[in-house]
Design a protein around this motif. Sequence first.
Motif, short mmCIF file in Angstrom:
data_model
loop_
_atom_site.label_atom_id
_atom_site.label_comp_id
_atom_site.label_asym_id
_atom_site.label_seq_id
_atom_site.Cartn_x
_atom_site.Cartn_y
_atom_site.Cartn_z
N ALA A 23 18.91 -5.53 28.33
CA ALA A 23 17.60 -6.19 28.30
C ALA A 23 17.26 -6.78 29.67
N LYS A 24 18.26 -7.28 30.37
CA LYS A 24 18.01 -7.82 31.71
C LYS A 24 17.66 -6.72 32.69
N ILE A 25 18.23 -5.55 32.52
CA ILE A 25 17.88 -4.41 33.39
C ILE A 25 16.47 -3.93 33.04
N ASP A 26 16.10 -3.98 31.76
CA ASP A 26 14.73 -3.66 31.37
C ASP A 26 13.73 -4.59 32.05
N ALA A 27 14.05 -5.88 32.08
CA ALA A 27 13.17 -6.86 32.73
C ALA A 27 13.06 -6.58 34.23
N ALA A 28 14.16 -6.18 34.85
CA ALA A 28 14.13 -5.85 36.27
C ALA A 28 13.26 -4.62 36.52
N ALA A 29 13.31 -3.65 35.62
CA ALA A 29 12.47 -2.45 35.76
C ALA A 29 10.99 -2.82 35.61
N GLU A 30 10.68 -3.72 34.70
CA GLU A 30 9.29 -4.18 34.55
C GLU A 30 8.80 -4.87 35.82
N ASP A 31 9.63 -5.75 36.37
CA ASP A 31 9.25 -6.45 37.60
C ASP A 31 9.04 -5.48 38.75
N ALA A 32 9.94 -4.51 38.85
CA ALA A 32 9.84 -3.53 39.94
C ALA A 32 8.60 -2.65 39.79
N ALA A 59 13.37 -5.35 42.18
CA ALA A 59 14.49 -5.07 41.27
C ALA A 59 15.72 -5.87 41.70
N ALA A 60 16.01 -5.90 42.99
CA ALA A 60 17.17 -6.65 43.49
C ALA A 60 17.02 -8.15 43.21
N ARG A 61 15.80 -8.67 43.44
CA ARG A 61 15.55 -10.10 43.16
C ARG A 61 15.73 -10.42 41.68
N SER A 62 15.16 -9.59 40.84
CA SER A 62 15.22 -9.82 39.40
C SER A 62 16.67 -9.76 38.89
N LEU A 63 17.42 -8.77 39.33
CA LEU A 63 18.81 -8.66 38.90
C LEU A 63 19.63 -9.86 39.38
N ASN A 64 19.36 -10.28 40.61
CA ASN A 64 20.07 -11.43 41.17
C ASN A 64 19.72 -12.71 40.41
N ASP A 65 18.44 -12.90 40.12
CA ASP A 65 18.00 -14.09 39.39
C ASP A 65 18.60 -14.17 37.99
N GLN A 66 18.83 -13.02 37.38
CA GLN A 66 19.35 -12.99 36.02
C GLN A 66 20.88 -12.96 35.97
N GLY A 67 21.50 -12.96 37.14
CA GLY A 67 22.96 -13.01 37.19
C GLY A 67 23.64 -11.68 36.93
N ILE A 68 22.94 -10.58 37.14
CA ILE A 68 23.53 -9.25 36.96
C ILE A 68 24.09 -8.79 38.30
N HIS A 69 25.38 -8.46 38.31
CA HIS A 69 26.04 -8.02 39.54
C HIS A 69 26.44 -6.55 39.36
N CYS A 70 25.68 -5.67 39.97
CA CYS A 70 25.93 -4.24 39.85
C CYS A 70 26.87 -3.77 40.95
N ALA A 71 27.80 -2.88 40.58
CA ALA A 71 28.66 -2.27 41.59
C ALA A 71 27.83 -1.32 42.45
N SER A 78 17.21 1.90 32.97
CA SER A 78 15.97 1.47 32.33
C SER A 78 14.78 2.08 33.06
N THR A 79 13.74 2.40 32.32
CA THR A 79 12.52 2.98 32.88
C THR A 79 11.33 2.14 32.42
N PHE A 80 10.40 1.91 33.35
CA PHE A 80 9.18 1.20 32.98
C PHE A 80 8.02 1.80 33.76
N THR A 81 6.85 1.88 33.13
CA THR A 81 5.65 2.41 33.74
C THR A 81 4.59 1.31 33.79
N SER A 82 3.97 1.17 34.95
CA SER A 82 2.92 0.17 35.12
C SER A 82 1.65 0.88 35.60
N VAL A 83 0.53 0.37 35.19
CA VAL A 83 -0.77 0.98 35.51
C VAL A 83 -1.26 0.48 36.87
#
Length: 155
Positions: free
Chosen positions: A52-61, A82-94, A141-146
Amino acid sequence: MTRNVWTGRAWWLERLREDRGSESISAAIVTPLLLMLLCLAIAGGRIVTSGAKIDAAAEDAARAASISRTTSGAQAEATAAAARSLNDQGIHCASTSTSVDTAGFAVPLGEIGTVTVIISCTMPMSDLLLPGVPGSKTLTSTFTSVVDAYRSREG
């Protein structure tokens, strides 16, 4: 003094039919199974929460890319968001990859275009489950924005 053989056997048969101690054996068998089930539920919840946190990062991006004016700017903004959102949510990706489809910028003014962002994050299992657990899991995660139909844009 003679002892009746049947009396001794009857005593053992009666002892075998008693229920004393069966609760302890049942608890010894069931308790580890219940603990494993609880750990599995916690692990599943942590994986779902991380997704869900990765979904939120995709929406922000995707939102950041859709308000950009150029395709190169959209890629840079989406990656940074995406990097900001993941960092703010505490997700640490390899490892992280952000893919941006900016085909919506080529649509003529007055028509609606879209920007699609795909984020892929490989997380160590020790971050998802318990420290010391080997392996990793890739969450995507995938997100589409208009893109605004009447905003000026450069291809």
